[in-house]
Each structure stands twice: as structure tokens, then as C-alpha cells.
Design a protein around this motif. Structure first.
Motif, PDB file in Angstrom:
ATOM      1  N   GLY A 151    -101.327   2.140  20.353  1.00 20.48           N
ATOM      2  CA  GLY A 151     -99.885   1.831  21.010  1.00 20.48           C
ATOM      3  C   GLY A 151     -99.071   3.013  21.581  1.00 20.48           C
ATOM      4  N   VAL A 185     -96.359  -0.893  20.394  1.00 20.33           N
ATOM      5  CA  VAL A 185     -96.556  -0.465  18.915  1.00 20.33           C
ATOM      6  C   VAL A 185     -97.807   0.255  18.120  1.00 20.33           C
ATOM      7  CG1 VAL A 185     -95.291   0.412  17.343  1.00 20.33           C
ATOM      8  CG2 VAL A 185     -93.895  -0.288  19.298  1.00 20.33           C
ATOM      9  N   ASP A 217     -99.526   2.417  15.628  1.00 20.96           N
ATOM     10  CA  ASP A 217     -98.854   3.860  16.236  1.00 20.96           C
ATOM     11  C   ASP A 217    -100.386   4.775  16.029  1.00 20.96           C
ATOM     12  OD1 ASP A 217     -97.037   5.095  16.771  1.00 20.96           O
ATOM     13  OD2 ASP A 217     -96.335   5.395  15.116  1.00 20.96           O
TER      14      ASP A 217
END
Ligand code: BGP
Length: 466
Positions: free
Chosen positions: A20, A50, A53
Motif C-alpha cells: 500500500g 492500500v 498496508d
């Protein structure tokens, strides 16, 4: 016990699929950042903006790896995070991220295994020089590889230059399913040579810098089998095997191209820019190992017509039911005879064992890592638990094949399940899951799956509990 003491029990990811933070802390855009924004290119328009992440949660992620007892983590570096335009100016924030990640892994006794290129070319290089269509791109790659060796080589001893050239070259230049989405087989073969050149230059730089670790390449292998014993199907299999296997492995492991195949494709698509100096370099740049990504074999039959297929598909080369772009073979799906996943990838653990032997027979006794293998599925959640029994079964059967290969004398050094955590599947979004760790898409919280606990036991017993 077949598995040696220092066997690397691992799991893998790739930067674009997991990190991400696509434009955070000075990262430059990659060709994937732009490609996913073109309507209709990815499943329901999903992006890796994203992803899981991981960029912001790597400490938590590495802690989970440590808790499992994972021996090694294969991840890729985002080129545009280090060199936002692909060359020249360095982003120190990008360097710091990977440096911290490496330190965190080492703190948990996890061996970092780095892939330099897992498809996310900096957009700047695509715009300025035409990316892999240009010889210059191999010099840009060398500059990037040098930076990585200089900054991380003190702590990292395992390097993969490229991940699966066949996929980004074929999808990028024939089917159009990946960037730069062109439809020109000549460009695919030419890019393929420039990638091999880039690999060789990076290997030479690695040696020149006096780095002490191992460097090689990872390619996917879909071993080809004739669907029937007919002369036509066997002939078609020669074409498939020459393209899928020899065209991609010979330059890396023998430092040369398969002569007969090269002559045939040049006669068809035109003379490639391959110089004597290039070939000398390929010969010099010896790889220390070969990485195999294995998911499925291919069943090959003669095509119905010899015409070029410009079919725009987004499946693996060898995905069942396709005619090859060169029109010389087609792949066959046969649910009555073979077993398939939900995404119609054939399940065949024995072909994994077989392809290790094919490599040994052709290139000698070279160390092998299985750098990817796993099951893409939609995992059932029952009373809050992710019960991915099918994944356990898939990996178990493939590990048994590895065990047999070891018994038969294959130098297998490690196995990396794809993937460590649920991440973006390039063309199937977040629907197709591969991980040991589940990611709740609503809040990105992590949760251990049933397979996490199972793999933990496998590692703790060094394979005895398979
Ligand atoms: C390989 C790639 C991985 C991963 C895997 C699964 O070809 O190296 O990055 O994506 O395939 O593929 P998919 O997500 O299409 O099921």
C-alpha cells in the motif's frame, strides 16, 4: 528425515501487492500505480493503493512471522520507493523503510530473501526510455541493484533479481493484461533479452562489490505434458516447453538461448538485438541458485489452426483452454482427468517434483528454492475463525513432493508459500486469498488462519508433521 536442518521454511509477498502507501513518503509512481486506474483493467477496479498496508504495519506483521517461527521471508523492493524516477535521485525515506524492515526480520531470526523486481517498474523509466523495450533499462536496473546491494548487502545474503519474466513480458507485450499493455510478440522477445541483460549486469555488480551471499532469478514453471501421445501433441509440446521453460531458463542457467527456438522465432518475428558482448556477459554471470514458482502444469495439444492468437486473456501462460500467442500449441483443460482449483488452476503436486528433475537434468545439480507455491481460494469463515483446510491440504501435498525430491537427490534449500498474508491478486483483486494471515478489508486487522497454526507446527518439527 528428508528436510535438512537449515531448510528455509518461508513465505513470500511482493511490494505492490502488500505494501500500500502507494504515494507515501516520496515514493514515485510505478507502471502498476497507473495501470490499475485504467477502467476495466483489474477485477472490479481494485488497486494496490492500500493493499495490506504492510508499509505502515510491518512491525506487527514481522511480529506475527516471528511468533509462527517463520525461518525466512521473501519480499520485493519497490524500485520507485528508492529511486522515485527510476534512476538518479534517491529517496532516503524509502531506503530507511527497507532497512528497518530488514532489521526487524533479523531481530526475529528471520532470513530476509529479497526480490529486486516484482513487476512495478518506475513510471519514469516507461515514459523516458520505453521501459523494457529499451537496452538502457538494463543500465537503470543495474544502478538500482547496486544501490540495494550497497545499502542492504551487509545484512542480506539472498537476492532474486527478477520475478517471473515470462509473466510480465507476455502479459505486458502480448496479451495486454499487464502494463504497458501492448500486443507485439517481437517486443516481448526483445524485452526478454534486455531483462536477461539486466539480470546479468546485476549479478556482475554483486560479485564486483564483493558481496558474500547468493544471487539468482525466480521464474514460474508450468511443466508441459502432451495431452495425448499423438505426434501432433508431442510436437506442440516441444513449442510449449521451448517457450515456457528453455527460453526463460537457458539464458540464466546456461548463458545462452535455445538455438533452434531462437532461429524459429527470429524467422517469424524478426532479428533480435542480441550482441556477442551480451552473450559473453550472460555466460559470465553465473547464478548461485534458481528460484521456482510453481502452481500448475500445462497439458498441451496441437492447435486447431496455426494462426496467431491475439486473444486478450488474463490467465497464466498455459492456463487451460488457451491457444498460444504464436499459434503453435494450445493448452487443454480436462476436469474428468485432472483436479482444479476454484480459479481453474490444475492441482498436480507430482509435476513440482518433476520440474525439479527437469531442471537438474538440463542444468546440473544447482541449488533450488521453491520461491512461490500456494492455493488461491475464497476462505470460509466459521464463527469468526478462518478455516482454510483446502490450503493446508494443498501445501501439505506439495511439501510431500518436495520431500520426495530431496530423497531423490535434488538440492532443495527452501520453500516459500505464496503468500504470507492475504494481499492483492494482480487481476483478481482481494477476492482470491493466498495467505496464512487473513486481513479484514474493512479495518485491515490481521487474524491467524487455521493454516498459520498448521505451518507453525510444520516448521517447529522441521517437516515431520506434514
Ligand atoms: C505469481 C506472482 C505472484 C502472485 C501469484 C498468484 O505469478 O509472482 O505475484 O500473484 O502468481 O497469482 P494470482 O494472484 O494471479 O492468483
Amino acid at each position: 528425515m528428508a528436510f535438512p536442518k537449515n531448510f528455509l521454511w518461508g513465505a513470500a509477498t511482493a511490494a505492490y501487492q502488500v505494501e500500500g502507501a502507494w504515494n507515501q513518503d516520496g515514493k514515485g509512481p510505478s507502471i502498476w500505480d497507473n495501470f490499475v486506474r485504467i477502467p476495466g483493467k483489474t477485477f472490479e477496479g481494485t488497486t494496490g493503493d492500500v493493499a495490506a498496508d504492510h508499509y505502515n504495519r510491518y512491525i506487527e506483521d514481522v511480529a506475527l512471522m516471528g511468533e509462527m517461527g517463520l525461518k525466512s521471508y521473501r519480499f520485493s523492493i519497490s524500485w520507485a520507493r528508492l529511486l522515485p524516477k527510476g534512476r538518479g535521485e534517491i529517496s532516503e525515506q524509502g531506503v530507511e523503510f527497507y532497512s528497518n524492515l530488514i532489521d526487524e526480520l533479523i531481530k526475529h531470526n528471520i532470513v530476509p530473501f529479497i526480490t529486486l523486481y516484482h513487476w512495478d517498474l518506475p513510471q519514469g523509466l516507461q515514459d523516458d526510455i520505453g521501459g523494457w523495450e529499451s537496452r538502457e533499462c538494463s543500465d537503470a536496473f543495474e544502478e538500482y541493484a547496486r544501490l540495494c546491494f550497497e545499502r542492504f548487502g551487509d545484512r542480506v545474503n539472498h537476492w532474486i533479481t527478477f520475478n517471473e519474466p515470462i509473466i510480465f513480458e507476455m502479459f505486458g507485450y502480448v496479451t495486454g493484461a499487464h502494463p504497458p499493455a501492448k500486443n507485439n510478440p517481437f517486443l516481448m522477445y526483445q524485452a526478454s533479452h534486455y531483462v536477461n541483460l539486466a539480470h546479468a549486469k546485476a549479478v556482475m555488480t554483486y560479485r564486483e562489490l564483493g558481496c558474500k551471499g547468493n544471487i539468482g532469478m525466480s521464474n514460474v514453471i508450468n511443466p508441459a505434458y502432451p495431452y495425448t501421445d499423438s505426434k501432433e501433441d508431442r510436437e506442440a509440446t516441444w513449442w510449449a516447453e521451448s517457450f515456457i521453460f528453455h527460453w526463460y531458463y537457458d539464458p540464466v542457467l546456461k548463458g545462452e538461448y535455445p538455438k533452434e527456438y531462437l532461429a524459429k522465432i527470429e524467422a517469424r518475428y524478426g532479428k533480435l538485438d542480441i550482441t556477442h558482448d551480451d552473450l559473453r556477459l550472460l555466460k559470465q554471470a553465473k547464478s548461485d541458485f534458481i528460484g521456482i514458482n510453481y502452481y500448475q502444469p500445462t497439458r498441451i495439444a496441437a492447435p486447431d489452426s496455426k494462426a496467431d492468437s491475439n486473444e486478450k486473456n488474463n490467465r497464466s501462460p498455459g492456463a487451460a483452454g488457451d491457444v498460444s500467442f504464436c499459434g503453435n500449441y494450445k493448452t487443454v483443460m480436462d476436469p474428468l482427468q485432472f483436479e482444479y482449483t476454484k480459479w481453474q488452476w490444475e492441482v498436480c503436486p507430482d509435476a513440482l517434483r518433476d520440474c525439479m528433475h527437469r531442471i537438474k537434468d538440463r542444468y546440473g545439480d544447482i541449488p533450488i528454492y521453491i520461491t512461490e507455491n500456494g492455493l488461491g481460494d475464497e476462505d470460509p469463515i466459521v464463527e469468526g475463525e478462518v478455516l482454510d483446510k483446502a490450503r493446508i491440504d494443498f501445501i501439505r501435498r506439495h511439501l510431500i513432493a518436495c520431500e520426495q525430491a530431496l530423497d531423490e537427490g535434488i538440492q532443495l534449500k527452501g520453500y516459500y508459500a505464496w503468500s504470507w498474508i492475504d494481499l492483492l491478486s494482480w487481476l483478481n483483486g482481494y477476492k482470491k486469498q493466498y495467505g496464512f494471515v487473513y486481513v479484514d478489508r474493512s479495518n485491515l486487522q490481521r487474524k491467524k488462519k487455521q493454516s498459520y497454526y498448521w505451518y507453525e507446527q510444520v516448521i517447529a518439527s522441521n517437516g515431520e508433521t506434514i
